[in-house]
Design an enzyme around this catalytic site. Structure first.
Site, PDB file in Angstrom:
ATOM      1  N   CYS A  15      22.596  33.668  21.982  1.00 43.51           N
ATOM      2  CA  CYS A  15      21.213  33.970  22.309  1.00 43.51           C
ATOM      3  C   CYS A  15      21.122  34.885  23.515  1.00 43.51           C
ATOM      4  O   CYS A  15      20.633  34.484  24.576  1.00 43.51           O
ATOM      5  CB  CYS A  15      20.467  32.677  22.577  1.00 43.51           C
ATOM      6  SG  CYS A  15      20.385  31.711  21.091  1.00 43.51           S
ATOM      7  N   GLU A  16      21.646  36.082  23.391  1.00 40.32           N
ATOM      8  CA  GLU A  16      21.401  37.106  24.398  1.00 40.32           C
ATOM      9  C   GLU A  16      21.773  38.468  23.835  1.00 40.32           C
ATOM     10  O   GLU A  16      22.695  38.592  23.014  1.00 40.32           O
ATOM     11  CB  GLU A  16      22.133  36.815  25.709  1.00 40.32           C
ATOM     12  CG  GLU A  16      23.629  36.905  25.674  1.00 40.32           C
ATOM     13  CD  GLU A  16      24.198  36.828  27.089  1.00 40.32           C
ATOM     14  OE1 GLU A  16      24.258  35.713  27.609  1.00 40.32           O
ATOM     15  OE2 GLU A  16      24.546  37.878  27.664  1.00 40.32           O
ATOM     16  N   TYR A  59      43.588  38.120  25.812  1.00 40.11           N
ATOM     17  CA  TYR A  59      42.345  37.909  26.565  1.00 40.11           C
ATOM     18  C   TYR A  59      41.123  37.720  25.648  1.00 40.11           C
ATOM     19  O   TYR A  59      40.025  38.158  25.970  1.00 40.11           O
ATOM     20  CB  TYR A  59      42.110  39.071  27.552  1.00 40.11           C
ATOM     21  CG  TYR A  59      43.279  39.271  28.495  1.00 40.11           C
ATOM     22  CD1 TYR A  59      43.575  38.316  29.460  1.00 40.11           C
ATOM     23  CD2 TYR A  59      44.095  40.394  28.417  1.00 40.11           C
ATOM     24  CE1 TYR A  59      44.657  38.481  30.317  1.00 40.11           C
ATOM     25  CE2 TYR A  59      45.176  40.567  29.269  1.00 40.11           C
ATOM     26  CZ  TYR A  59      45.456  39.609  30.216  1.00 40.11           C
ATOM     27  OH  TYR A  59      46.532  39.777  31.066  1.00 40.11           O
TER      28      TYR A  59
HETATM   29  N1  LLP Z   1      50.887  39.692  36.313  1.00 42.49           N
HETATM   30  C1  LLP Z   1      49.817  39.468  37.091  1.00 42.49           C
HETATM   31  C2  LLP Z   1      50.020  39.018  38.468  1.00 42.49           C
HETATM   32  C3  LLP Z   1      48.532  39.689  36.585  1.00 42.49           C
HETATM   33  O1  LLP Z   1      47.469  39.494  37.368  1.00 42.49           O
HETATM   34  C4  LLP Z   1      48.365  40.106  35.239  1.00 42.49           C
HETATM   35  C5  LLP Z   1      47.025  40.327  34.677  1.00 42.49           C
HETATM   36  C6  LLP Z   1      49.510  40.302  34.458  1.00 42.49           C
HETATM   37  C7  LLP Z   1      50.759  40.089  35.037  1.00 42.49           C
HETATM   38  C8  LLP Z   1      49.442  40.723  33.035  1.00 42.49           C
HETATM   39  O2  LLP Z   1      48.908  41.988  32.872  1.00 42.49           O
HETATM   40  P1  LLP Z   1      48.865  42.656  31.413  1.00 42.49           P
HETATM   41  O3  LLP Z   1      50.281  42.979  31.039  1.00 42.49           O
HETATM   42  O4  LLP Z   1      48.277  41.665  30.486  1.00 42.49           O
HETATM   43  O5  LLP Z   1      48.038  43.833  31.595  1.00 42.49           O
HETATM   44  N2  LLP Z   1      40.832  39.789  31.376  1.00 42.49           N
HETATM   45  C9  LLP Z   1      41.202  41.194  31.500  1.00 42.49           C
HETATM   46  C10 LLP Z   1      42.635  41.349  31.957  1.00 42.49           C
HETATM   47  C11 LLP Z   1      42.908  40.706  33.281  1.00 42.49           C
HETATM   48  C12 LLP Z   1      44.334  40.866  33.707  1.00 42.49           C
HETATM   49  C13 LLP Z   1      44.615  40.025  34.893  1.00 42.49           C
HETATM   50  N3  LLP Z   1      45.966  40.054  35.324  1.00 42.49           N
HETATM   51  C14 LLP Z   1      40.991  41.882  30.173  1.00 42.49           C
HETATM   52  O6  LLP Z   1      40.565  41.229  29.230  1.00 42.49           O
HETATM   53  O7  LLP Z   1      41.207  43.078  30.067  1.00 42.49           O
END
Ligand code: LLP
Length: 432
Positions: A362-363, A391
């Protein structure tokens, strides 16, 4: 033709994912439905594992950043593949431990670990705590002293690198809420303080500059800043780090216009920069860690929805509403993230009309993806959003008291439930 090679048109002209009929899976498990291609997850792990074997010293290890998607089965797959894991909460620690993951290969992150979190991580035998700041150092030292142990740790340092990704996921700049900056002298002060802690065994340094990073040389620049810092700390304080963790962040392809990174080749380039620097600084090559999340699981995922209302507001907008939404994928609402959207019955057709694919919350902000060209679907058709393995489930909510979808793992020609569909009873389980 499709954004990832595990997506195809089946012999029946309909959508197939990981070699299986999406329609058959939706009929068996219902919608909305998260599909995870287990073979792809393993393939993505092996890209890192092989590159690490080729490029870095024995004892180096890629860690799966489990915030990208955390449930018991995924930690079992990581254990089977020989990956370590990065965990960021008592919840992730608990899930990994319950999956039988060897917690000695877990690294515990977070910018505000509570005293309870720290105690829990030690109780569960987490291998490393990645200390974020001076306050946390004191808490870790105190808890380790209380338990009479020596806790292995890394220090999280902010190298002052801007990875040019979206604001919410850039973490390496000096003003970040994460880590302790080099530029202000605080990283050095933290090192000095750590070396005085009898219950902490400091094995090296960690940094993470951001997520969904495509920049040519971001990791090479980061490695350089970190190594120069390490060399300086050796000459000033006689401390030689054995480990360097460059964090996660390699970008993945959500839409055709995103590049497809050759991660093996990227790691090779990081390794050659590193080796050259170590030689020029006369620094022993550290054991390397990286923490990929998205690039391990994103393209292993697909979300399948059933189309409900299809409405056209002539001269304004056209909507396709599906039976999920920002509750199972908040990423467009949060970051404006792009996704590829397909109709299960005609995945190869583009369609003349642009639609906003919206959820059932509902938004008005409950948009899964705006402006996608698709043929006009009928109520009851299936619609798939690609590359949802990272994610999505891990950021899902029960907004509007909508139960979360199940996760079905696909392996060869088999499928099996890894996470059950939430029920209405689950929704009131904690209400008193
Ligand atoms: N290591 C650390 C310390 C992190 O903070 C992160 C992601 C990763 C590894 C992994 O990064 P990746 O390889 O997944 O890029 N919710 C957001 C993403 C937030 C990422 C936070 N930290 C999205 O949906 O895009």
């Amino acid at each position: 033709m499709f954004v990832c090679e595990n997506i195809a048109v089946g012999a029946d002209g309909r959508l197939s994912f990981a070699g299986q009929s999406v329609r058959a899976l939706a009929e068996e498990y219902g919608t909305p439905l998260y599909l995870m291609d287990e073979d792809r997850i393993r393939h993505n792990c092996r890209v890192y594992l092989d590159a690490f074997r080729r490029c870095f010293r024995t004892g180096s290890m890629p860690l799966y950043a489990s915030k990208a998607n955390s449930f018991r089965r995924i930690y079992q797959i990581m254990a089977e593949e020989g990956m370590g894991v990065d965990v960021v909460s008592a919840g992730e620690i608990y899930t990994a431990a319950q999956a039988g993951f060897d917690m000695a290969n877990a690294y515990f992150h977070g910018n505000n670990k509570t005293p309870e979190d720290i105690a829990f991580s030690m109780e569960q035998g987490v291998g490393w705590i990645v200390i974020d700041c001076a306050g946390e150092l004191e808490a870790v030292e105190a808890e380790a002293a209380r338990r009479g142990i020596r806790q292995k740790a890394l220090l999280r340092i902010t190298p002052g690198i801007d990875p040019h990704t979206y604001e919410a996921v850039a973490t390496g700049r000096v003003d970040s809420k994460f880590g302790t900056p080099i530029e202000t002298g605080q990283a050095e002060a933290l090192l000095i303080q750590t070396l005085q802690c009898p219950h902490i065994e400091l094995t090296g340094f960690h940094c993470h500059v951001g997520s969904q990073v495509f920049g040519e040389d971001v990791f090479e620049r980061t490695a350089e800043v970190m190594l120069r810092f390490m060399a300086e700390m050796r000459s000033r304080h006689g401390y030689t780090a054995q480990q360097l963790d460059l964090g996660g962040g390699y970008g993945v392809r959500y839409v055709d216009t995103d590049p497809a990174l050759d991660i093996g080749a990227k790691i090779e380039r990081v390794a050659s920069t590193l080796k050259a620097l170590c030689a020029s600084l006369d620094y022993p090559e550290p054991l390397m860690l990286m923490e990929p999340g998205r690039s391990i699981v994103a393209d292993a995922g697909m979300t399948v929805y059933r189309v409900g209302s299809v409405r056209k507001i002539p001269g304004f907008k056209n909507y396709i509403s599906v039976d999920g939404g920002m509750t199972d994928n908040p990423r467009f609402a949060l970051y404006g993230s792009r996704y590829s959207v397909l109709l299960e019955a005609s995945p190869a057709e583009k369609g003349e009309t642009a639609w906003d694919v919206v959820g059932r919350c509902c938004e008005s902000g409950d948009i899964l993806q705006p402006n996608v060209n698709l043929p006009e679907p009928n109520c009851g058709d299936l619609l798939a959003i690609c590359t949802t393995g990272a994610y999505n489930y891990s950021m899902a909510s029960n907004y509007n008291r909508i139960p979360r979808p199940p996760i079905v793992m696909l392996h060869g020609s088999q499928s099996s439930l890894a996470v059950k569909r939430e029920t209405l009873e689950d929704l009131i389980r904690l209400d008193v």
